[in-house]
Motif scaffolding. Structure first.
Motif, PDB file in Angstrom:
ATOM      1  N   PRO A 302     -88.349  33.437 -40.087  1.00  0.00           N
ATOM      2  CA  PRO A 302     -87.866  34.814 -39.851  1.00  0.00           C
ATOM      3  C   PRO A 302     -88.975  35.858 -39.882  1.00  0.00           C
ATOM      4  CG  PRO A 302     -86.987  33.898 -41.922  1.00  0.00           C
ATOM      5  CD  PRO A 302     -87.917  32.877 -41.368  1.00  0.00           C
ATOM      6  N   ARG A 303     -90.191  35.451 -40.231  1.00  0.00           N
ATOM      7  CA  ARG A 303     -91.296  36.421 -40.400  1.00  0.00           C
ATOM      8  C   ARG A 303     -92.419  36.220 -39.389  1.00  0.00           C
ATOM      9  NH1 ARG A 303     -89.268  34.632 -45.085  1.00  0.00           N
ATOM     10  NH2 ARG A 303     -88.342  36.265 -46.371  1.00  0.00           N
ATOM     11  N   LEU A 304     -92.130  35.459 -38.314  1.00  0.00           N
ATOM     12  CA  LEU A 304     -93.213  35.097 -37.380  1.00  0.00           C
ATOM     13  C   LEU A 304     -93.890  36.318 -36.770  1.00  0.00           C
ATOM     14  CD1 LEU A 304     -91.801  31.947 -35.528  1.00  0.00           C
ATOM     15  CD2 LEU A 304     -93.624  32.046 -37.252  1.00  0.00           C
ATOM     16  N   LYS A 305     -93.078  37.357 -36.463  1.00  0.00           N
ATOM     17  CA  LYS A 305     -93.647  38.548 -35.827  1.00  0.00           C
ATOM     18  C   LYS A 305     -94.707  39.177 -36.731  1.00  0.00           C
ATOM     19  CE  LYS A 305     -91.842  42.197 -32.994  1.00  0.00           C
ATOM     20  NZ  LYS A 305     -90.753  43.072 -32.679  1.00  0.00           N
ATOM     21  N   GLU A 306     -94.339  39.334 -37.976  1.00  0.00           N
ATOM     22  CA  GLU A 306     -95.254  39.927 -38.960  1.00  0.00           C
ATOM     23  C   GLU A 306     -96.475  39.019 -39.167  1.00  0.00           C
ATOM     24  OE1 GLU A 306     -93.463  39.731 -42.817  1.00  0.00           O
ATOM     25  OE2 GLU A 306     -95.391  40.128 -43.800  1.00  0.00           O
ATOM     26  N   ILE A 307     -96.244  37.713 -39.203  1.00  0.00           N
ATOM     27  CA  ILE A 307     -97.341  36.762 -39.433  1.00  0.00           C
ATOM     28  C   ILE A 307     -98.337  36.802 -38.274  1.00  0.00           C
ATOM     29  CG2 ILE A 307     -97.880  34.279 -39.537  1.00  0.00           C
ATOM     30  CD1 ILE A 307     -95.252  34.006 -41.220  1.00  0.00           C
ATOM     31  N   PHE A 308     -97.804  36.773 -37.044  1.00  0.00           N
ATOM     32  CA  PHE A 308     -98.731  36.795 -35.893  1.00  0.00           C
ATOM     33  C   PHE A 308     -99.460  38.143 -35.810  1.00  0.00           C
ATOM     34  CE2 PHE A 308     -96.229  33.122 -34.129  1.00  0.00           C
ATOM     35  CZ  PHE A 308     -97.289  32.235 -34.150  1.00  0.00           C
ATOM     36  N   ALA A 309     -98.801  39.211 -36.206  1.00  0.00           N
ATOM     37  CA  ALA A 309     -99.479  40.524 -36.192  1.00  0.00           C
ATOM     38  C   ALA A 309    -100.663  40.505 -37.163  1.00  0.00           C
ATOM     39  CB  ALA A 309     -98.489  41.626 -36.563  1.00  0.00           C
ATOM     40  N   GLU A 310    -100.469  39.868 -38.295  1.00  0.00           N
ATOM     41  CA  GLU A 310    -101.554  39.784 -39.291  1.00  0.00           C
ATOM     42  C   GLU A 310    -102.695  38.897 -38.771  1.00  0.00           C
ATOM     43  OE1 GLU A 310    -101.510  41.588 -42.110  1.00  0.00           O
ATOM     44  OE2 GLU A 310    -103.550  40.849 -42.501  1.00  0.00           O
ATOM     45  N   ILE A 311    -102.326  37.765 -38.167  1.00  0.00           N
ATOM     46  CA  ILE A 311    -103.369  36.873 -37.628  1.00  0.00           C
ATOM     47  C   ILE A 311    -104.132  37.605 -36.513  1.00  0.00           C
ATOM     48  CG2 ILE A 311    -103.817  34.662 -36.462  1.00  0.00           C
ATOM     49  CD1 ILE A 311    -101.248  33.584 -37.788  1.00  0.00           C
ATOM     50  N   GLU A 312    -103.401  38.392 -35.725  1.00  0.00           N
ATOM     51  CA  GLU A 312    -104.044  39.117 -34.629  1.00  0.00           C
ATOM     52  C   GLU A 312    -105.060  40.141 -35.142  1.00  0.00           C
ATOM     53  OE1 GLU A 312    -101.684  41.769 -31.959  1.00  0.00           O
ATOM     54  OE2 GLU A 312    -102.275  40.288 -30.443  1.00  0.00           O
ATOM     55  N   ARG A 313    -104.781  40.705 -36.303  1.00  0.00           N
ATOM     56  CA  ARG A 313    -105.769  41.643 -36.868  1.00  0.00           C
ATOM     57  C   ARG A 313    -107.100  40.918 -37.050  1.00  0.00           C
ATOM     58  NH1 ARG A 313    -101.589  44.953 -38.581  1.00  0.00           N
ATOM     59  NH2 ARG A 313    -100.674  43.548 -40.098  1.00  0.00           N
ATOM     60  N   TRP A 314    -107.034  39.612 -37.350  1.00  0.00           N
ATOM     61  CA  TRP A 314    -108.268  38.816 -37.499  1.00  0.00           C
ATOM     62  C   TRP A 314    -108.836  38.441 -36.126  1.00  0.00           C
ATOM     63  CZ3 TRP A 314    -109.551  33.752 -36.086  1.00  0.00           C
ATOM     64  CH2 TRP A 314    -110.769  33.299 -36.578  1.00  0.00           C
ATOM     65  N   THR A 315    -107.971  37.929 -35.214  1.00  0.00           N
ATOM     66  CA  THR A 315    -108.517  37.481 -33.913  1.00  0.00           C
ATOM     67  C   THR A 315    -109.143  38.647 -33.143  1.00  0.00           C
ATOM     68  OG1 THR A 315    -106.346  37.716 -32.829  1.00  0.00           O
ATOM     69  CG2 THR A 315    -106.932  35.512 -33.609  1.00  0.00           C
ATOM     70  N   MET A 316    -108.648  39.871 -33.365  1.00  0.00           N
ATOM     71  CA  MET A 316    -109.199  41.028 -32.650  1.00  0.00           C
ATOM     72  C   MET A 316    -110.636  41.344 -33.078  1.00  0.00           C
ATOM     73  SD  MET A 316    -105.805  43.369 -32.378  1.00  0.00           S
ATOM     74  CE  MET A 316    -106.520  44.914 -31.902  1.00  0.00           C
ATOM     75  N   THR A 317    -111.066  40.736 -34.176  1.00  0.00           N
ATOM     76  CA  THR A 317    -112.449  40.979 -34.615  1.00  0.00           C
ATOM     77  C   THR A 317    -113.404  39.936 -34.029  1.00  0.00           C
ATOM     78  OG1 THR A 317    -112.281  39.576 -36.589  1.00  0.00           O
ATOM     79  CG2 THR A 317    -111.619  41.903 -36.824  1.00  0.00           C
TER      80      THR A 317
END
Ligand code: CAO
Length: 415
Positions: A302-317
């Motif tokens: 149920p938290r995939l959206k939030e999880i991927f948003a957090e991972i994306e903060r890393w991939t964007m670097t």
């Protein structure tokens, strides 16, 4: 070096994309593929999407390597006789005309059997028997009718077709498998048979997981790995799931460094359960490895959206290639979004023969996709596509026609 299909002769009556991809594969495996084309015009793709005036298009050249071309007017009585001679000499006839065209030409299954009972007749059609069997079909029609379009795209947008030619090239692959299987059965029975690959069926076969999901949806009303869960709503049919993974390990496409200007600065990231603790370490969220809301795969759904948003903060670097390098060190499944420009320049694909540079007498050098299927005892060497009618005299001579007969048939307009 010998090839797997040495000695197999194919009467290639195909055009456009679906049929030619099939016979090109058979040619790469060593079959002698004789492409029969309409005199004067040839396969319509020779002139479609041309990038150089009056030169065979890349559309044609990239689908017709390693074949020979003969031009025959198969509606001309003497042209028909030449085709009959070819039917007697070949093992397989492959065609993808509109439904009924071969029959209208006078070459029904029964007639072909009379001429050569060992002949395998392989066809691509848009649809199998049923309400649409008489319809002409192109790639995107098959993608729509086979279930791909209704399940591709984002929830808030219309159905989307994919760039992968699953209707044409996908069905060509299915047909090639049917042909080699029929050739194998013929070694026991001595008989030919008909092989049909319908484009709707081929696309549906590739969309198998979506029919799986339809039945899960029917039973439970919800699919927890879809982006519609938990906030959106499910209807009666399998919805479009954006970039969600079709399997049991959730995934999504995430931005990487440079995404603002580079349309392909993205990575596909899979939150595979066995490496979850490593993912948490890499992105700096160590606490998620043990927190009850994140530690297990069901808790994360149920938290995939939030999880991927957090991972994306890393991939964007990171650039997509930097991210790949780091994630692969920890066995975290991921993949860069590669542009065609990047793929064309990729040295490893050149090395394996998956991308090949071919020389053509009229267009010069061009890139093509080589044989994606590698056999250790039957290597593929990619040779340029034939010019229109380039091998007519050669093939006619092999059929036993004398030079005078060939000239007479040419004068009569039969070849
Ligand atoms: N000499 C004389 N006539 C020839 C010939 C030759 N060498 N080769 C083909 N023809 C004739 C056919 O006999 C047919 O004549 P009739 O209409 O009188 O029967 C005619 O050329 C046209 O064939 P077609 O109907 O197959 O071609 P089209 O361009 O109108 O349709 C397509 C193309 C692809 C829609 C249709 O062939 C089709 O539905 N094929 C099956 C599905 C398929 O493979 N689709 C994928 C195509 S790839 O995107």
């Amino acid at each position: 070096m010998a090839k797997a299909l040495d000695g197999v002769r194919i009467l290639d009556f195909t055009h456009v994309q679906s049929g030619p991809t099939c016979t090109q594969l058979l040619a790469w495996f060593g079959a002698d593929v004789i492409k029969v084309e309409r005199a004067g015009a040839g396969d319509i793709t020779r002139e479609q999407l041309r990038d150089i005036p009056d030169v065979d298009s890349l559309y044609f050249t990239m689908l017709n390597h390693n074949k020979r071309s003969v031009t025959i007017d198969t509606k001309h009585p003497e042209g028909k006789q030449v085709l009959e001679a070819l039917i007697q000499k070949c093992d397989v006839l492959v065609e993808n005309f509109a439904p009924g065209a071969l029959d209208r030409m006078g070459f029904t299954w029964e007639r072909i059997q009379e001429l050569n009972p060992r002949m395998i007749v392989a066809s691509v059609k848009g649809f199998g028997p049923g309400p649409y069997e008489d319809c002409k079909v192109y790639e995107n029609v098959a993608q729509c009718a086979g279930g791909a379009a209704s399940t591709t795209g984002f929830d808030d947008g219309p159905p989307v077709v994919t760039g992968a030619q699953i209707g044409d090239s996908g069905t060509g692959l299915h047909l090639a498998l049917g042909i080699v299987t029929a050739l194998y059965q013929r070694t026991h029975t001595g008989r030919g048979q008909r092989v049909l690959a319908a484009m709707q069926d081929g696309v549906l076969n590739l969309c198998r997981v979506k029919l799986r999901d339809q039945q899960r949806l029917d039973r439970t009303g919800v699919m927890k790995e879809y982006p519609q869960y938990p906030n959106g709503t499910f209807g009666e049919a399998v919805p479009r799931s954006g970039n969600a993974s079709g399997g049991g390990q959730p995934g999504w496409i995430l931005k990487c460094k440079g995404w603002e200007t580079d349309p392909n600065a993205y990575i596909y990231f899979i939150t595979q359960a066995p490496v979850w603790a490593k993912i948490c370490n890499v992105i700096g969220k160590e606490e998620w490895a043990t927190h009850p809301d994140y530690a297990t795969a069901p808790a994360r759904l149920p938290r995939l959206k939030e999880i991927f948003a957090e991972i994306e903060r890393w991939t964007m670097t990171k650039s997509k290639f930097e991210a790949m390098q780091i994630l692969n060190k920890y066995d975290i499944p991921c993949g860069p979004i590669l542009s065609m420009k990047e793929i064309a320049a990729e040295p490893s694909l050149r090395k394996t023969g998956t991308i090949v540079e071919v020389d053509h007498p009229q267009r010069g050098k061009y890139l093509t996709v080589g044989n994606p299927i590698k056999l250790s005892d039957s290597p593929t060497d990619v040779r340029r596509s034939p010019l229109l009618g380039e091998h007519t005299d050669e093939v006619m001579a092999e059929l036993g026609y004398s030079a005078e007969q060939i000239t007479a048939l040419r004068t009569a307009g039969a070849i």
